[in-house]
Design a protein around this motif. Structure first.
Motif, PDB file in Angstrom:
ATOM      1  N   ARG A   4      -4.404  -6.179  -3.577  1.00 17.51           N
ATOM      2  CA  ARG A   4      -3.128  -5.509  -3.884  1.00 17.51           C
ATOM      3  C   ARG A   4      -2.862  -5.723  -5.367  1.00 17.51           C
ATOM      4  NH1 ARG A   4       1.915  -4.158  -1.338  1.00 17.51           N
ATOM      5  NH2 ARG A   4       3.708  -4.730  -2.635  1.00 17.51           N
ATOM      6  N   TRP A   6      -0.308  -5.034  -8.552  1.00 18.47           N
ATOM      7  CA  TRP A   6       1.023  -4.660  -9.033  1.00 18.47           C
ATOM      8  C   TRP A   6       1.081  -4.900 -10.532  1.00 18.47           C
ATOM      9  CZ3 TRP A   6       4.556  -7.553 -11.744  1.00 18.47           C
ATOM     10  CH2 TRP A   6       5.814  -6.971 -11.925  1.00 18.47           C
ATOM     11  N   MET A  61      -4.371  -5.241   5.900  1.00 17.37           N
ATOM     12  CA  MET A  61      -3.127  -4.533   5.606  1.00 17.37           C
ATOM     13  C   MET A  61      -1.986  -5.077   6.455  1.00 17.37           C
ATOM     14  SD  MET A  61      -3.373  -2.603   3.011  1.00 17.37           S
ATOM     15  CE  MET A  61      -1.786  -1.795   3.132  1.00 17.37           C
ATOM     16  N   ASN A  71       6.456  -0.447   4.511  1.00 18.92           N
ATOM     17  CA  ASN A  71       5.932   0.469   3.493  1.00 18.92           C
ATOM     18  C   ASN A  71       5.168  -0.346   2.446  1.00 18.92           C
ATOM     19  OD1 ASN A  71       7.103   2.948   4.493  1.00 18.92           O
ATOM     20  ND2 ASN A  71       9.073   2.093   3.879  1.00 18.92           N
ATOM     21  N   ASP A  73       2.871   0.174   0.404  1.00 17.44           N
ATOM     22  CA  ASP A  73       2.537   0.771  -0.887  1.00 17.44           C
ATOM     23  C   ASP A  73       3.700   0.702  -1.867  1.00 17.44           C
ATOM     24  OD1 ASP A  73      -0.057   1.409  -0.120  1.00 17.44           O
ATOM     25  OD2 ASP A  73       0.507   3.383   0.624  1.00 17.44           O
ATOM     26  N   HIS A  74       4.878   0.329  -1.378  1.00 16.53           N
ATOM     27  CA  HIS A  74       6.043   0.207  -2.252  1.00 16.53           C
ATOM     28  C   HIS A  74       6.071  -1.172  -2.897  1.00 16.53           C
ATOM     29  CE1 HIS A  74       8.394   3.510   0.076  1.00 16.53           C
ATOM     30  NE2 HIS A  74       7.341   3.966  -0.546  1.00 16.53           N
ATOM     31  N   SER A  75       6.436  -1.214  -4.152  1.00 17.65           N
ATOM     32  CA  SER A  75       6.582  -2.486  -4.871  1.00 17.65           C
ATOM     33  C   SER A  75       7.705  -3.303  -4.253  1.00 17.65           C
ATOM     34  CB  SER A  75       6.907  -2.229  -6.341  1.00 17.65           C
ATOM     35  OG  SER A  75       5.847  -1.558  -6.973  1.00 17.65           O
ATOM     36  N   LEU A  91       5.350   2.001  -6.891  1.00 19.72           N
ATOM     37  CA  LEU A  91       4.188   1.833  -6.016  1.00 19.72           C
ATOM     38  C   LEU A  91       3.204   0.798  -6.548  1.00 19.72           C
ATOM     39  CD1 LEU A  91       3.478   5.588  -5.253  1.00 19.72           C
ATOM     40  CD2 LEU A  91       4.771   3.964  -3.853  1.00 19.72           C
ATOM     41  N   ARG A  93      -1.061  -0.576  -5.842  1.00 22.01           N
ATOM     42  CA  ARG A  93      -2.357  -0.030  -5.411  1.00 22.01           C
ATOM     43  C   ARG A  93      -3.032  -1.033  -4.487  1.00 22.01           C
ATOM     44  NH1 ARG A  93      -1.955   1.394 -10.879  1.00 22.01           N
ATOM     45  NH2 ARG A  93      -2.048   3.638 -11.206  1.00 22.01           N
ATOM     46  N   HIS A  94      -3.679  -0.505  -3.471  1.00 20.33           N
ATOM     47  CA  HIS A  94      -4.463  -1.334  -2.552  1.00 20.33           C
ATOM     48  C   HIS A  94      -5.910  -0.859  -2.573  1.00 20.33           C
ATOM     49  CE1 HIS A  94      -0.370  -1.820  -0.819  1.00 20.33           C
ATOM     50  NE2 HIS A  94      -0.773  -3.069  -0.796  1.00 20.33           N
TER      51      HIS A  94
END
Length: 112
Positions: A4, A6, A61, A71, A73-75, A91, A93-94
């Motif tokens: 993940r 950020w 995940m 959610n 994918d949300h920060s 957002l 990234r994964h």
């Protein structure tokens, strides 16, 4: 395994204070999730700005959702983030981790 990633941007003069704040908020939250396998915190000063990047590793995940909620994918932000960050990227990234390298695999190669 899931990576993940950020990213946040702070004024350069607030970078170290923000890193202290991250240790008390986001990094502490990462450590509270059994499925988190670690995090690397990267900092890059570019003139008046500092880029902070968190690269965390997770079992799945589902483990990410335990940290980030439904959610993933949300920060995830904390109450005082807006005192440090110049913008709040919505957002993250994964990535699926498909290969890794350990320093013991390459003679003379050390990872700090």
């Amino acid at each position: 395994m899931i990576a993940r990633i950020w990213r946040g941007i702070t004024p350069a003069e607030k970078a170290d204070a923000y890193l202290d704040y991250l240790r008390e908020t986001g990094l502490r939250a990462y450590a509270s999730v059994a499925g988190c396998r670690g995090v690397k915190v990267l900092k890059r000063i570019q003139g008046e700005h500092s880029e902070i990047m968190l690269v965390s590793l997770w079992d799945s995940m589902d483990a990410v959702r335990e940290f980030a909620g439904e959610n993933p994918d949300h920060s995830v932000y904390y109450p005082e983030d807006d005192q440090y960050l110049l913008e709040m990227e919505p957002l993250v990234r994964h990535y699926e981790v498909v290969e890794g390298l350990l320093s013991k695999d390459v003679p003379g190669f050390e990872i700090p």
